[in-house]
Design a protein around this motif. Structure first.
Motif, short mmCIF file in Angstrom:
data_model
loop_
_atom_site.label_atom_id
_atom_site.label_comp_id
_atom_site.label_asym_id
_atom_site.label_seq_id
_atom_site.Cartn_x
_atom_site.Cartn_y
_atom_site.Cartn_z
N ASP A 31 0.93 -1.15 0.09
CA ASP A 31 0.04 0.10 -0.03
C ASP A 31 0.94 1.44 0.10
N ASP A 32 2.34 1.29 0.17
CA ASP A 32 3.01 2.42 0.19
C ASP A 32 3.93 2.81 -0.93
N GLY A 33 3.41 2.16 -1.94
CA GLY A 33 4.15 2.48 -3.24
C GLY A 33 5.30 1.78 -3.52
N LEU A 80 2.01 9.13 1.02
CA LEU A 80 1.11 8.61 -0.05
C LEU A 80 -0.23 8.09 0.57
N GLN A 81 -1.43 8.12 -0.06
CA GLN A 81 -2.62 7.83 0.23
C GLN A 81 -2.55 6.36 0.87
N GLY A 82 -1.99 5.30 0.27
CA GLY A 82 -2.35 4.03 0.75
C GLY A 82 -3.20 3.25 0.02
N ALA A 104 -1.39 11.41 -3.38
CA ALA A 104 -0.79 12.21 -1.84
C ALA A 104 -1.74 11.59 -0.64
N LYS A 105 -1.36 11.93 0.35
CA LYS A 105 -2.42 11.38 1.59
C LYS A 105 -3.46 12.29 1.69
#
Length: 247
Positions: A31-33, A80-82, A104-105
């Protein structure tokens, strides 16, 4: 009329990489890229990728294979959004261009963070480029020596800065340059993506798009296309492609 058609084909060939893919992607490795670089390296060694093209793994494979860029080196420093990626957040293809997207988050991309990300991508391509420089390319410059001249990060940022029209700030959020790798020109755009939030366009993600650029001047490229259009086999392929597009 023929000249206009050729111009359209040239433009379509260069900018087709901004279009979305046409297949749904699978859930990414995390989920974190991050991606499974071990799997990517294995695929690179085999010179093939058999998975879905709209996945992080496909994008990582072709960014490395075609452009020499490590996916994780392009991961932004902003949060990051995840969660599961969007249907067309990633694209990895052999012939046409490939792209990666980072959301972006809270789906809010701050402009200063975005510009810092542009600088990070610039440094990444500079590292793998012939001569260690990013260049203008033939879309910006007609003469070979000018196309191969260094395009500094200061110039890139200056070209993308906001402008004012009738007192309103216009910010496109697009920054671009070329880089040469193994003698081949590649064209890169970093684009700020927006979406509607309460009726207002809000920046929420950064996308990096890379594909082959013009390898010679625009006029020379147009002449090559015009010559190719006279080939009966090319005409058959174009007719088939147009029929496929109409389906």
């Amino acid at each position: 009329m023929r000249k206009l058609f050729i111009l359209f084909l040239c433009a379509a060939g260069i900018f087709a990489f901004t279009a979305c893919g046409n297949k749904a992607g699978k859930k990414a490795a995390s989920d974190d890229g991050e991606v499974d670089l071990g799997k990517v390296v294995e695929n690179i060694e085999n010179a093939t990728f058999n998975g879905e093209k709209n996945t992080k793994e496909a994008a990582a494979f072709y960014f490395k294979k075609n452009f020499g860029l490590n996916f994780n080196d392009l991961k932004p420093d902003f949060a990051l959004q995840g969660g599961e990626p969007g249907k067309y957040d990633f694209l990895g293809e052999e012939i046409s261009s490939s792209y990666i997207t980072f959301v972006a988050k809270d789906s809010t991309l701050v402009r200063d963070d975005y510009i810092e990300y542009v600088k990070k991508v610039y440094a990444a391509t500079q590292k793998v480029a012939d001569g260690g420089i990013n260049v203008y390319g033939f879309m910006a410059k007609d003469k070979p020596e000018e196309a191969a001249a260094e395009k500094t990060i200061e110039t890139v940022i200056d070209e993308g800065k906001p402008s004012k029209i009738f007192g309103f700030e216009i910010y496109m959020g697009t920054y671009g340059w070329n880089f040469i790798k193994d003698g081949v020109y590649y064209m890169l755009d970093v684009k700020q993506l927006e979406k509607k939030v309460d009726g207002e366009d809000k920046p929420y993600a950064a996308r990096v798009i890379i594909g082959k650029g013009l390898q010679k001047s625009f006029n020379e490229s147009m002449a090559d296309v015009e010559k190719a259009l006279d080939d009966p086999e090319v005409q058959k392929q174009m007719e088939k492609a147009l029929k496929d597009l109409s389906k």
